[in-house]
Design a protein around this motif. Structure first.
Motif, PDB file in Angstrom:
ATOM      1  N   GLY A 144      27.001  58.048  75.074  1.00  0.00           N
ATOM      2  CA  GLY A 144      26.040  57.260  75.840  1.00  0.00           C
ATOM      3  C   GLY A 144      24.897  56.746  74.987  1.00  0.00           C
ATOM      4  N   ALA A 145      24.426  57.561  74.051  1.00  0.00           N
ATOM      5  CA  ALA A 145      23.314  57.140  73.194  1.00  0.00           C
ATOM      6  C   ALA A 145      23.746  56.067  72.202  1.00  0.00           C
ATOM      7  N   TRP A 146      24.952  56.195  71.651  1.00  0.00           N
ATOM      8  CA  TRP A 146      25.467  55.130  70.778  1.00  0.00           C
ATOM      9  C   TRP A 146      25.651  53.831  71.559  1.00  0.00           C
ATOM     10  N   LEU A 147      26.128  53.924  72.793  1.00  0.00           N
ATOM     11  CA  LEU A 147      26.261  52.740  73.637  1.00  0.00           C
ATOM     12  C   LEU A 147      24.895  52.120  73.899  1.00  0.00           C
ATOM     13  N   MET A 148      23.909  52.954  74.200  1.00  0.00           N
ATOM     14  CA  MET A 148      22.547  52.481  74.422  1.00  0.00           C
ATOM     15  C   MET A 148      22.012  51.746  73.200  1.00  0.00           C
ATOM     16  N   ALA A 149      22.269  52.274  72.015  1.00  0.00           N
ATOM     17  CA  ALA A 149      21.800  51.635  70.783  1.00  0.00           C
ATOM     18  C   ALA A 149      22.431  50.260  70.597  1.00  0.00           C
ATOM     19  N   CYS A 150      23.734  50.150  70.866  1.00  0.00           N
ATOM     20  CA  CYS A 150      24.409  48.853  70.738  1.00  0.00           C
ATOM     21  C   CYS A 150      23.856  47.843  71.737  1.00  0.00           C
ATOM     22  N   LEU A 151      23.620  48.267  72.963  1.00  0.00           N
ATOM     23  CA  LEU A 151      23.074  47.374  73.981  1.00  0.00           C
ATOM     24  C   LEU A 151      21.642  46.974  73.655  1.00  0.00           C
ATOM     25  N   HIS A 152      20.900  47.888  73.047  1.00  0.00           N
ATOM     26  CA  HIS A 152      19.532  47.557  72.608  1.00  0.00           C
ATOM     27  C   HIS A 152      19.581  46.430  71.577  1.00  0.00           C
ATOM     28  N   LEU A 153      20.486  46.529  70.611  1.00  0.00           N
ATOM     29  CA  LEU A 153      20.640  45.467  69.623  1.00  0.00           C
ATOM     30  C   LEU A 153      21.071  44.150  70.267  1.00  0.00           C
ATOM     31  N   ALA A 154      21.839  44.251  71.348  1.00  0.00           N
ATOM     32  CA  ALA A 154      22.339  43.055  72.024  1.00  0.00           C
ATOM     33  C   ALA A 154      21.303  42.407  72.928  1.00  0.00           C
ATOM     34  N   GLY A 155      20.147  43.053  73.130  1.00  0.00           N
ATOM     35  CA  GLY A 155      19.072  42.455  73.911  1.00  0.00           C
ATOM     36  C   GLY A 155      19.125  42.713  75.400  1.00  0.00           C
TER      37      GLY A 155
END
Length: 363
Positions: free
Chosen positions: A29-40
């Motif tokens: 979940g945290a890795w997914l959150m990081a990717c979505l953060h980069l995606a805006g």
């Protein structure tokens, strides 16, 4: 034709979107959150506290644009209120009791969290009055595993030996029921919006920031950090090892496609390594120790230990054909990337996480 996930592609799907993640404090979940953060994306997380002081969520926190709700997936009223107040475009459901061996200790809780929790989430999504798609993350262990070495396809029978595996197979049945009963085009006709649900099956995921008990990489790292021998169970077992960014980027690709064409992608998808890229446990341990630069291991298999599958492989041809998804790291690279993360100083791990994401997306 393959259409690889890129940062620009993720931004096209998710920039400015509202994304609700259950289990955002966990490893995947945290890795997914990081990717979505980069995606805006604008992100709201719903999960229990991260129980590991050096876990990936704590390493990354705080991230701008992320609203964290610390609550239990079994709190049906709180879950519904938080989700409906947020009005998401996308929902990623990762909250779970995710450990096989722990499921033997708390079987009833495992079923309550993994099955009833999934039903409660989908019931809440059914009241979102806008287009909203859900991706429910289960596991490769949902299949009735006969341990023949065959590659399991999405249409194969569901089953499970241990409470964890069976609970996740039950969660898949919950997803299928909601897909047919509430989230299909005929039922939603006339409402002016579409809700849809898909499920994703992946397992034996490794990567930085996982400190869970009874998982091979955390056990290796803890032993190597203290100079002890790594204790290894079932060294001859075969597993579909994959870096966490492989399934996470698959989830993001699937959910993005699901939002644009729900009738096409509202089904189950496997995410795993290619058929020739499966390693035994002992091979993973040897590669990890080699990357670390020192260490040794011993076999601590017990004849009457709780059952764990000896061999489990997935057929990923559907994801490859329909989503254009394909693994970018082989098992050896996945292990090396993982050990490289743990070798970083704590203060540098957040930046290194984003470096790995960007490097992966640019391969």
């Amino acid at each position: 034709m393959e259409s690889m996930v890129t940062l620009a592609g993720l931004q096209e799907y998710y920039r400015g979107s509202r994304v609700f993640i259950t289990g955002h404090t966990g490893f995947k979940g945290a890795w997914l959150m990081a990717c979505l953060h980069l995606a805006g994306a604008t992100i709201k997380g719903y999960a229990l506290e991260d129980e590991h002081e050096e876990g990936i969520f704590r390493i990354l926190s705080p991230l701008s644009g992320v609203d964290c709700c610390i609550a239990d997936i079994r709190d049906k009223v709180r879950l519904k209120n938080e989700l409906l107040a947020f009005q998401p475009d996308y929902v990623f459901h990762l909250a779970a009791q995710p450990l096989v061996r722990r499921s033997y200790e708390i079987p009833a809780d495992t079923f309550e969290i993994n099955v009833a929790g999934t039903a409660s989430l989908l019931e809440a999504v059914n009241q979102v009055e806008k287009q909203c798609v859900v991706l429910v993350v289960t596991t490769d262990k949902v299949y009735e595993n006969k341990e023949t070495g065959a590659l399991y396809r999405e249409e194969d029978p569901l089953g499970g030996h241990d409470p964890y595996s069976t609970s996740k197979a039950c969660a898949e049945l919950v997803v299928d029921s909601f897909r047919k009963s509430f989230f299909n085009a005929a039922v939603q006709a006339g409402f002016g919006y579409q809700r849809a649900v898909a499920s994703a099956r992946a397992g034996n995921v490794i990567g930085g920031g996982d400190w869970s008990q009874d998982r091979i990489i955390p056990d290796i790292v803890r032993a190597l950090q203290t100079g002890e021998k790594v204790q290894v169970r079932n060294p001859g077992s075969v597993r579909p090892w994959q870096h966490v960014l492989e399934p996470v980027c698959g989830y993001l690709q699937l959910a993005g496609r699901l939002y644009r064409a729900p009738e096409t992608y509202a089904k189950s998808y496997n995410f795993g390594p290619l058929p020739e890229d499966h390693l035994m446990v002992r091979e993973l341990v040897d590669i990890a120790i080699g990357r670390w630069g020192s260490g040794n291991w011993k076999d601590v298999s017990a004849p009457y230990a709780p059952h764990e599958a000896g061999v489990l492989k997935l057929d990923v041809s559907r994801a490859r054909k329909e989503l254009g998804w394909i693994p970018r790291l082989d098992a050896r690279e996945a292990i090396q990337w993982t050990i490289d993360w743990y070798r970083q100083k704590r203060t540098g791990r957040a930046a290194f996480t984003f470096e790995q994401i960007k490097s992966y997306l640019s391969r």
